[in-house]
Design a protein around this motif. Structure first.
Motif, PDB file in Angstrom:
ATOM      1  N   LEU A 171       0.825  -1.211   0.000  1.00 46.18           N
ATOM      2  CA  LEU A 171       0.000   0.000   0.000  1.00 46.18           C
ATOM      3  C   LEU A 171       0.861   1.263   0.000  1.00 46.18           C
ATOM      4  O   LEU A 171       0.595   2.217  -0.762  1.00 46.18           O
ATOM      5  CB  LEU A 171      -0.919  -0.012   1.223  1.00 46.18           C
ATOM      6  N   LEU A 172       1.890   1.302   0.830  1.00 40.28           N
ATOM      7  CA  LEU A 172       2.775   2.471   0.895  1.00 40.28           C
ATOM      8  C   LEU A 172       3.504   2.685  -0.428  1.00 40.28           C
ATOM      9  O   LEU A 172       3.652   3.823  -0.892  1.00 40.28           O
ATOM     10  CB  LEU A 172       3.787   2.287   2.027  1.00 40.28           C
ATOM     11  N   PHE A 229       2.424   1.743  -3.367  1.00 44.96           N
ATOM     12  CA  PHE A 229       1.441   2.210  -4.346  1.00 44.96           C
ATOM     13  C   PHE A 229       1.244   3.717  -4.241  1.00 44.96           C
ATOM     14  O   PHE A 229       1.253   4.436  -5.250  1.00 44.96           O
ATOM     15  CB  PHE A 229       0.113   1.480  -4.141  1.00 44.96           C
ATOM     16  N   TYR A 230       1.069   4.227  -3.029  1.00 43.39           N
ATOM     17  CA  TYR A 230       0.844   5.667  -2.853  1.00 43.39           C
ATOM     18  C   TYR A 230       2.081   6.482  -3.200  1.00 43.39           C
ATOM     19  O   TYR A 230       1.968   7.604  -3.729  1.00 43.39           O
ATOM     20  CB  TYR A 230       0.382   5.959  -1.426  1.00 43.39           C
ATOM     21  N   LYS A 250       2.137   6.385  -7.080  1.00 44.42           N
ATOM     22  CA  LYS A 250       1.008   7.103  -7.678  1.00 44.42           C
ATOM     23  C   LYS A 250       1.299   8.595  -7.802  1.00 44.42           C
ATOM     24  O   LYS A 250       0.953   9.234  -8.802  1.00 44.42           O
ATOM     25  CB  LYS A 250      -0.245   6.871  -6.843  1.00 44.42           C
ATOM     26  N   LYS A 251       1.944   9.160  -6.813  1.00 44.86           N
ATOM     27  CA  LYS A 251       2.276  10.584  -6.826  1.00 44.86           C
ATOM     28  C   LYS A 251       3.240  10.917  -7.960  1.00 44.86           C
ATOM     29  O   LYS A 251       3.161  11.973  -8.586  1.00 44.86           O
ATOM     30  CB  LYS A 251       2.902  10.963  -5.480  1.00 44.86           C
ATOM     31  N   LEU A 296      -1.781   6.806 -11.682  1.00 48.97           N
ATOM     32  CA  LEU A 296      -2.519   5.653 -11.177  1.00 48.97           C
ATOM     33  C   LEU A 296      -2.220   4.365 -11.942  1.00 48.97           C
ATOM     34  O   LEU A 296      -1.949   3.326 -11.340  1.00 48.97           O
ATOM     35  CB  LEU A 296      -4.021   5.947 -11.238  1.00 48.97           C
ATOM     36  N   SER A 355       2.643  -2.244  -8.823  1.00 45.30           N
ATOM     37  CA  SER A 355       2.223  -2.929  -7.593  1.00 45.30           C
ATOM     38  C   SER A 355       1.890  -4.388  -7.874  1.00 45.30           C
ATOM     39  O   SER A 355       2.183  -5.276  -7.054  1.00 45.30           O
ATOM     40  CB  SER A 355       1.012  -2.217  -6.983  1.00 45.30           C
ATOM     41  N   LEU A 400       7.928   6.915   0.746  1.00 47.17           N
ATOM     42  CA  LEU A 400       6.688   7.699   0.655  1.00 47.17           C
ATOM     43  C   LEU A 400       6.862   9.087   1.255  1.00 47.17           C
ATOM     44  O   LEU A 400       6.455  10.096   0.655  1.00 47.17           O
ATOM     45  CB  LEU A 400       5.557   6.950   1.367  1.00 47.17           C
ATOM     46  N   ARG A 457       6.373  12.444  -1.031  1.00 50.22           N
ATOM     47  CA  ARG A 457       4.986  12.923  -0.998  1.00 50.22           C
ATOM     48  C   ARG A 457       4.669  13.865   0.149  1.00 50.22           C
ATOM     49  O   ARG A 457       3.515  14.283   0.303  1.00 50.22           O
ATOM     50  CB  ARG A 457       4.015  11.734  -0.905  1.00 50.22           C
TER      51      ARG A 457
END
Length: 542
Positions: free
Chosen positions: A139-140, A142-143, A146-147, A151, A158, A194, A198
């Motif tokens: 999850l981390l 992916f975020y 994504k930034k 997407l 991922s 992350l 971000r």
């Protein structure tokens, strides 16, 4: 060590064989491939990526519901983490009667102990930290991606990361969701990434300081995984932010040793020095090199593609990211060498997946965005066929290995069902007034249930993981251990059926873990009185 070497070679041979088969097929069908393989279908790629992510999540759930561990170090960590919660030392004296300490950092036991205390001690609560780390890592990442890349590419990457997590399970002798330090290191490196890409400077300082401080207290060389993160951190937030982050992480490193009386810095250093005597293994070094190339292969293929379609833009990309690329290579080299120490392995490479994934996603995004000055299918026929054969072989071998690992995982999860747990609980009820310990002999997997005994208040005396390390270094069993055995510190030993008591071979050298003196002392003071389906019950004669 020979098993690991064979696994590495079989993987390499399979890759070469599949590449050769694909090369012949592509030569024979060159025109068809040339017309149909210009660009992969993005919709199909995204669907496949989502299926791989869901598959990984299902595996986490399966592991959570299975009532045992898959690795002997998991059982050690699950037990010592509860000892920590009860105020017992994580690192006992070298000459102590107990033999359970191994040189993992203290935060591993603090984190796992937290969940044991929060949810009450059980095999499930001993796993939950690692399971959460495995899910949060994805999850981390992916975020973070994504930034930077959007997407679609974040989902695609991922999915591929999920596939890698499963494909390396057997060969790295570690999973990304066990309660071992590897799972938490991946998660904290992903958190550091992350926060670097971000967040604002102060949040980045706090996040990176937290990640690095805890990681160093998971494994002493944890700082190596953060070299690429610090490069990103420097270019995004400046040198002062880097310095504040380092200062904060240093403070966090020393907190467990001053905040918890059961965490002895002196004993930790002593145990690190003890196991620091282990030499390097050529087989492990070869394995680390092979698997480093495996992890880097998709990135190398992408570099080739990018350079071919637009050489000028590729050179600009390399120039802009040269320090980050160099830092990954330096970290990879350092980890490959440290991971070749006897008793280590390819699992040390796992926490480098987050910075690798960042570079892969960034390269893919840039390659897709640039103007294509050349079409890759216009390359020489044989070069083109070799290129697509190598990519096809990499994906095929990864899928095959992932499928084999998953089948093996499911098979192991149904090996005993809940029978050993029920037997141990019945024994604990029947002999509630005496001390009970888990011995060795017979099926080694049956000893992974030993945390249950400690969760019911029994002392923890002998752990095979610590004993294997000590035996490999030819450290004799302390006199205090033999005295405790002869005085029946443990009233009842559960010995798995199928072998003589304490007959156990060392993973590292195939020598016997327990000395003849230890075995004779045991037989002199204990006798077999009862048995269950899976365990023989040896009681103290006194």
């Amino acid at each position: 060590m020979h098993i690991l070497a064979n696994l590495n070679h079989s993987n390499l041979y399979l890759f070469v064989l599949v590449t050769f088969v694909y090369f012949i097929i592509s030569i024979l069908n060159y025109r068809l491939f040339k017309n149909k393989l210009s660009l992969p279908n993005s919709k199909i790629s995204l669907i496949a990526a989502c299926l791989l992510i869901v598959n990984y999540i299902v595996l986490l759930v399966l592991y959570a519901t299975h009532n045992n561990f898959f690795d002997h170090a998991e059982a050690n960590i699950a037990t010592v983490s509860w000892l920590f919660q009860r105020g017992k030392p994580i690192y006992h004296e070298l000459e102590s009667a107990e033999r359970y300490s191994i040189p993992y950092g203290p935060m591993l036991y603090v984190i796992n102990g937290f969940f044991l205390n929060l949810l009450k001690p059980s095999l499930f609560s001993a796993k939950i930290g690692g399971i959460l780390a495995g899910g949060l890592s994805l999850l981390l990442l992916f975020y973070a991606l994504k930034k930077i890349v959007g997407l679609q590419i974040a989902i695609f990457c991922s999915g591929y990361i999920s596939l890698i997590f499963i494909s390396i399970y057997s060969y790295f002798a570690a999973a990304t969701f066990w309660n071992r330090s590897d799972s938490f290191l991946i998660m904290f490196v992903a958190l550091g990434l992350l926060t670097a890409v971000r967040t604002t400077s102060w949040l980045a300082i706090l996040g990176s300081a937290l990640s690095i401080g805890i990681s160093v207290n998971l494994k002493i060389h944890g700082i190596l995984y953060f070299l690429p993160i610090y490069i990103l951190f420097y270019f995004r937030h400046g040198i002062y932010s880097v310095l504040f982050s380092i200062l904060g992480s240093l403070i966090l490193v020393i907190i467990p040793f001053i905040g918890f009386p059961q965490v002895s810095l002196t004993n930790y250093i002593i145990w690190l020095n003890e196991f620091g005597e282990q030499g390097l293994s050529l087989n492990l070094l070869k394995g680390n090199i092979i698997w480093s190339l495996y992890l880097l292969a998709p990135l190398l293929f992408l570099f080739i593609y990018f350079k071919f379609i637009n050489n000028n833009e590729f050179n600009v990309f390399l120039k802009n990211n040269k320090y980050f690329i160099f830092s990954i290579l330096v970290s990879l080299l350092g980890v490959a060498i440290l991971g070749s120490k006897q008793g280590a392995g390819m699992n040390h490479l796992l926490p480098l997946i987050p910075p690798w994934a960042y570079l892969f996603a960034l390269t893919l995004s840039q390659a897709i965005a640039v103007e294509r000055k050349r079409s890759f299918k216009d390359i020489n026929k044989y070069s083109y066929c070799l290129y697509i054969s190598l990519i096809g072989a990499l994906l095929t071998v990864t899928l095959i290995r992932a499928s084999v690992n998953e089948i093996r995982f499911i098979d192991l999860s149904s090996k005993y069902h809940d029978e050993p747990v029920q037997e141990i609980n019945e024994i604990l009820q029947s002999y509630s007034g005496i001390t009970i310990g888990m011995g060795y002999g017979g099926d080694y997997d049956l000893t992974y249930y030993r945390p249950i005994l400690t969760y019911h208040g029994n002392p923890y005396f002998i752990d095979a993981v610590s004993m294997m390390d000590s035996e490999f270094l030819r450290k004799g069993i302390p006199t205090e251990t033999l005295k405790a055995l002869s005085s029946c510190k443990i009233d009842l030993w559960l010995i798995p059926k199928g072998g003589l008591p304490f007959n156990l071979y060392n993973y590292f050298n195939q020598r016997q873990v327990f000395s003849e003196e230890f075995k004779s002392t045991f037989l002199l003071n204990y006798e077999l009185r009862h048995h269950t389906k899976h365990y023989n019950l040896w009681f103290c004669k006194k």
